[in-house]
Scaffold this motif. Structure first.
Motif, PDB file in Angstrom:
ATOM      1  N   ALA A   1       0.878  -1.174   0.000  1.00 38.51           N
ATOM      2  CA  ALA A   1       0.000   0.000   0.000  1.00 38.51           C
ATOM      3  C   ALA A   1       0.909   1.216   0.000  1.00 38.51           C
ATOM      4  N   TRP A   2       0.366   2.369  -0.357  1.00 40.48           N
ATOM      5  CA  TRP A   2       1.222   3.557  -0.290  1.00 40.48           C
ATOM      6  C   TRP A   2       1.773   3.716   1.125  1.00 40.48           C
ATOM      7  N   TYR A   3       0.910   3.534   2.130  1.00 41.73           N
ATOM      8  CA  TYR A   3       1.312   3.695   3.527  1.00 41.73           C
ATOM      9  C   TYR A   3       0.761   2.538   4.356  1.00 41.73           C
ATOM     10  N   SER A   4       1.554   2.088   5.327  1.00 47.18           N
ATOM     11  CA  SER A   4       1.176   0.887   6.075  1.00 47.18           C
ATOM     12  C   SER A   4      -0.028   1.103   6.975  1.00 47.18           C
ATOM     13  N   ILE A   5      -0.337   2.351   7.345  1.00 49.11           N
ATOM     14  CA  ILE A   5      -1.513   2.607   8.170  1.00 49.11           C
ATOM     15  C   ILE A   5      -2.784   2.211   7.433  1.00 49.11           C
ATOM     16  N   GLU A   6      -2.721   2.134   6.109  1.00 52.12           N
ATOM     17  CA  GLU A   6      -3.890   1.726   5.326  1.00 52.12           C
ATOM     18  C   GLU A   6      -4.317   0.306   5.664  1.00 52.12           C
ATOM     19  N   HIS A   7      -3.384  -0.553   6.049  1.00 56.27           N
ATOM     20  CA  HIS A   7      -3.735  -1.920   6.423  1.00 56.27           C
ATOM     21  C   HIS A   7      -4.586  -1.951   7.688  1.00 56.27           C
ATOM     22  N   HIS A   8      -4.524  -0.880   8.469  1.00 47.81           N
ATOM     23  CA  HIS A   8      -5.283  -0.810   9.712  1.00 47.81           C
ATOM     24  C   HIS A   8      -6.595  -0.042   9.537  1.00 47.81           C
ATOM     25  N   GLY A   9      -6.847   0.494   8.333  1.00 55.91           N
ATOM     26  CA  GLY A   9      -8.095   1.201   8.081  1.00 55.91           C
ATOM     27  C   GLY A   9      -8.247   2.503   8.826  1.00 55.91           C
ATOM     28  N   VAL A  10      -7.130   3.171   9.094  1.00 57.88           N
ATOM     29  CA  VAL A  10      -7.140   4.391   9.902  1.00 57.88           C
ATOM     30  C   VAL A  10      -6.582   5.554   9.089  1.00 57.88           C
ATOM     31  N   VAL A  11      -7.179   6.733   9.237  1.00 55.17           N
ATOM     32  CA  VAL A  11      -6.682   7.959   8.606  1.00 55.17           C
ATOM     33  C   VAL A  11      -6.000   8.801   9.685  1.00 55.17           C
ATOM     34  N   PRO A  12      -4.685   8.960   9.618  1.00 58.83           N
ATOM     35  CA  PRO A  12      -3.976   9.744  10.632  1.00 58.83           C
ATOM     36  C   PRO A  12      -4.113  11.245  10.382  1.00 58.83           C
ATOM     37  N   ASP A  13      -3.760  12.034  11.385  1.00 56.47           N
ATOM     38  CA  ASP A  13      -3.746  13.492  11.231  1.00 56.47           C
ATOM     39  C   ASP A  13      -2.487  13.963  10.526  1.00 56.47           C
ATOM     40  N   LEU A  14      -1.345  13.366  10.873  1.00 61.05           N
ATOM     41  CA  LEU A  14      -0.069  13.686  10.242  1.00 61.05           C
ATOM     42  C   LEU A  14       0.605  12.387   9.823  1.00 61.05           C
ATOM     43  N   VAL A  15       1.367  12.450   8.742  1.00 60.01           N
ATOM     44  CA  VAL A  15       2.131  11.310   8.244  1.00 60.01           C
ATOM     45  C   VAL A  15       3.557  11.775   7.978  1.00 60.01           C
ATOM     46  N   THR A  16       4.539  10.999   8.431  1.00 66.63           N
ATOM     47  CA  THR A  16       5.928  11.280   8.071  1.00 66.63           C
ATOM     48  C   THR A  16       6.390  10.282   7.020  1.00 66.63           C
ATOM     49  N   SER A  17       7.114  10.780   6.030  1.00 62.88           N
ATOM     50  CA  SER A  17       7.644   9.958   4.936  1.00 62.88           C
ATOM     51  C   SER A  17       9.137  10.198   4.828  1.00 62.88           C
ATOM     52  N   ALA A  18       9.873   9.177   4.413  1.00 67.48           N
ATOM     53  CA  ALA A  18      11.310   9.328   4.129  1.00 67.48           C
ATOM     54  C   ALA A  18      11.776   8.069   3.408  1.00 67.48           C
ATOM     55  N   LYS A  19      12.975   7.588   3.710  1.00 69.92           N
ATOM     56  CA  LYS A  19      13.579   6.377   3.175  1.00 69.92           C
ATOM     57  C   LYS A  19      13.258   6.137   1.698  1.00 69.92           C
ATOM     58  N   GLY A  20      12.181   5.419   1.385  1.00 71.15           N
ATOM     59  CA  GLY A  20      11.916   5.030   0.001  1.00 71.15           C
ATOM     60  C   GLY A  20      11.402   6.125  -0.901  1.00 71.15           C
ATOM     61  N   ILE A  21      11.270   7.348  -0.422  1.00 72.68           N
ATOM     62  CA  ILE A  21      10.578   8.393  -1.169  1.00 72.68           C
ATOM     63  C   ILE A  21      11.361   8.902  -2.372  1.00 72.68           C
ATOM     64  N   ALA A  22      12.692   8.799  -2.368  1.00 76.87           N
ATOM     65  CA  ALA A  22      13.475   9.428  -3.435  1.00 76.87           C
ATOM     66  C   ALA A  22      14.558   8.509  -3.991  1.00 76.87           C
ATOM     67  N   GLY A  23      14.378   7.210  -3.878  1.00 77.43           N
ATOM     68  CA  GLY A  23      15.269   6.262  -4.519  1.00 77.43           C
ATOM     69  C   GLY A  23      16.711   6.315  -4.053  1.00 77.43           C
ATOM     70  N   GLY A  24      16.950   6.795  -2.850  1.00 70.42           N
ATOM     71  CA  GLY A  24      18.298   6.884  -2.313  1.00 70.42           C
ATOM     72  C   GLY A  24      18.794   8.302  -2.114  1.00 70.42           C
ATOM     73  N   MET A  25      18.116   9.275  -2.676  1.00 70.08           N
ATOM     74  CA  MET A  25      18.469  10.680  -2.436  1.00 70.08           C
ATOM     75  C   MET A  25      17.854  11.129  -1.108  1.00 70.08           C
ATOM     76  N   PRO A  26      18.499  12.056  -0.405  1.00 70.52           N
ATOM     77  CA  PRO A  26      17.995  12.467   0.910  1.00 70.52           C
ATOM     78  C   PRO A  26      16.763  13.359   0.808  1.00 70.52           C
ATOM     79  N   LEU A  27      15.652  12.857   1.341  1.00 70.23           N
ATOM     80  CA  LEU A  27      14.406  13.620   1.337  1.00 70.23           C
ATOM     81  C   LEU A  27      13.460  13.004   2.356  1.00 70.23           C
ATOM     82  N   ALA A  28      12.697  13.851   3.027  1.00 67.03           N
ATOM     83  CA  ALA A  28      11.669  13.402   3.963  1.00 67.03           C
ATOM     84  C   ALA A  28      10.569  14.453   3.977  1.00 67.03           C
ATOM     85  N   ALA A  29       9.445  14.089   4.587  1.00 67.58           N
ATOM     86  CA  ALA A  29       8.302  14.995   4.562  1.00 67.58           C
ATOM     87  C   ALA A  29       7.420  14.793   5.779  1.00 67.58           C
TER      88      ALA A  29
END
Length: 461
Positions: A275-303
């Protein structure tokens, strides 16, 4: 590497394990001697095998050995190593613009990444984002934003959590060794509460949630809690997947008490778990989501991405950083987003899960050192125990990781007791490579001291 399915993709490196020297080889050993003289020992290494290049799910070391990568730099190269589309996007961008600082003179890439994050993160509400450099930086900013929005001070985290190595995120991280020992003092108002850990607690999701809530009620007080941080699937903690219903009840409790629910998706997000995000497996919509690691194919980026009213609670200049949302990293991220959709890499993660379940799902029945096999998509944990018990078996994990590396398979450790074998392969890994890697790991189990199994080592082609 070209577009296609796992069966039709082509790669610049043959997708096979191939050993031409012992591991580590002579050039790796020479580099290790140089490293000891020049690099801080604090930057520890799992396997002192020095890499030169890679493609797909295979790494090639400086001695010419080809290794199966089941770690992806701890979940970063989800789309595979050195994907040519990402390389092309980086090369094109680096010739146009490498830096201006978005908060001085902005550029389109940053906006496009934020737009895409608003599209792919859970929920249909209006969302805004900020871009930063690393997962820890994203988590720290999420804490700042939640505190600013709520006017509250306390941050609640889960047992076995890993949130980073900055001063604040070390305080949010569960275990003391090696991340926290000797590094304090740490910020206050960080509270760790029990997680749902089905293998160890035997509780239903609802029962585990009530236990969590009781600790918040009796040790913190909900009116003081700004945010509840949770990895929907814990990575460093041991690929712990809370029981069904756990996060639904926690999210309800957060809503009822004005607590910002933060899904820390640094490791499990961006298509890794099917899934795009693992919280989807739990059926929950969070208020905030942090992203990093796999987002840029090895380039440094987070959100940090979240509800617009929460994200916009911070005054202009209250968040940001010199390199956050760099033009080159955002160009890489846009290429990654495109690849995930164009090559159905979410579907490929689901294929990896089916293959792993079929191939290793019976290990707990076959090997007395395996307590449980669990996972989602291309994110699996094998909990190792003292035979006949649930007592963690760190010695067995050390043996398995060492044996695997010496035979051309890179896997990872995890767990609060260093007893979980963690597999984070690229979602483009072939079934054949997964089978070969599993055979090496099985041989590692069979060669554990005291093992009754007898197998010949698995040859590398």
């Amino acid at each position: 590497m070209a577009a296609g399915t796992s069966a039709t993709r082509t790669f610049s490196v043959p997708q096979e394990r191939r050993l031409v020297t012992e591991l580590p080889g002579p050039r790796s050993r020479a580099l290790q001697e140089r490293r000891v003289r020049a690099v801080s020992r604090g930057a520890g290494t799992l396997a002192n095998i020095y890499m030169d290049h890679g493609a797909g799910a295979v790494l090639v070391d400086v001695d010419g050995n080809q290794l199966i990568d089941l770690g992806c730099g701890i979940g970063v190269t989800t789309i595979g190593h050195a994907h040519p589309d990402v390389a092309a996007a980086v090369a094109e961008q680096v010739q146009k613009l490498t830096h201006t600082l978005f908060t001085v003179t902005p550029y389109e890439n940053y906006v496009r990444v934020a737009e895409k994050l608003a599209e792919i993160t859970p929920g249909t509400h209006e969302k805004h984002s900020i871009l930063v450099n690393s997962g820890a930086e994203a988590v720290e900013n999420a804490a700042k934003i939640a505190r600013r929005f709520t006017g509250r001070r306390a941050i609640v985290v889960l047992d076995h959590a890993f949130h980073g190595r900055t001063n604040l995120t070390m305080a949010m991280t569960y275990r003391p060794w090696p991340e926290r020992e000797g590094m304090g003092p740490f910020p206050g108002e960080i509270y760790s509460v029990p997680i749902s850990y089905p293998f160890r607690d035997g509780l239903s999701g609802e029962e585990a949630a009530e236990r969590t809530i009781d600790v918040i009620e009796t040790h913190v007080g909900p009116r003081d809690v700004a945010a509840f941080f949770a990895e929907p699937i814990q990575g460093d903690g041991g690929v712990i997947i809370p029981a069904p219903g756990y996060f639904a009840r926690i999210a309800e409790y957060c809503r009822d008490n004005g607590i910002v629910f933060v899904a820390d998706e640094i490791q499990a997000g961006i298509a890794r778990t099917g899934a795009w995000y693992s919280i989807e497996h739990h059926g929950v919509v969070p208020d905030l989501v942090t992203s990093a690691k796999g987002i840029a194919g090895g380039m440094p980026l987070a959100a940090v991405t979240g509800r617009a009213e929460i994200m916009d609670a911070v005054q202009p200049g209250g968040v940001g950083g010199t390199f956050g949302g760099n033009p080159v990293s955002t160009a890489a991220a846009l290429a990654v987003f495109d690849l995930i959709e164009r090559e159905d890499l979410i579907g490929e993660a689901q294929r990896v899960e089916r293959t792993l379940v079929s191939r290793i799902g019976d290990w707990a029945d076959r090997f007395d050192v395996v307590g449980e096999v669990r996972g989602k998509g291309a994110m699996f944990g094998i909990e190792l125990v003292q035979p006949g018990t649930k007592k963690p078996n760190a010695a067995a994990l050390k043996h398995v990781l060492t044996y695997a590396a010496e035979h051309g398979v890179i896997a990872l450790d995890a767990g609060s007791w260093d007893s979980v074998l963690r597999l984070l392969p690229s979602v483009v890994i072939s079934d054949a490579l997964l089978d070969d890697a599993a055979s090496v790991l099985e041989e590692a189990f069979a060669t554990l001291p005291g093992s009754a199994d007898e197998h010949e080592p698995v040859p590398a082609s």
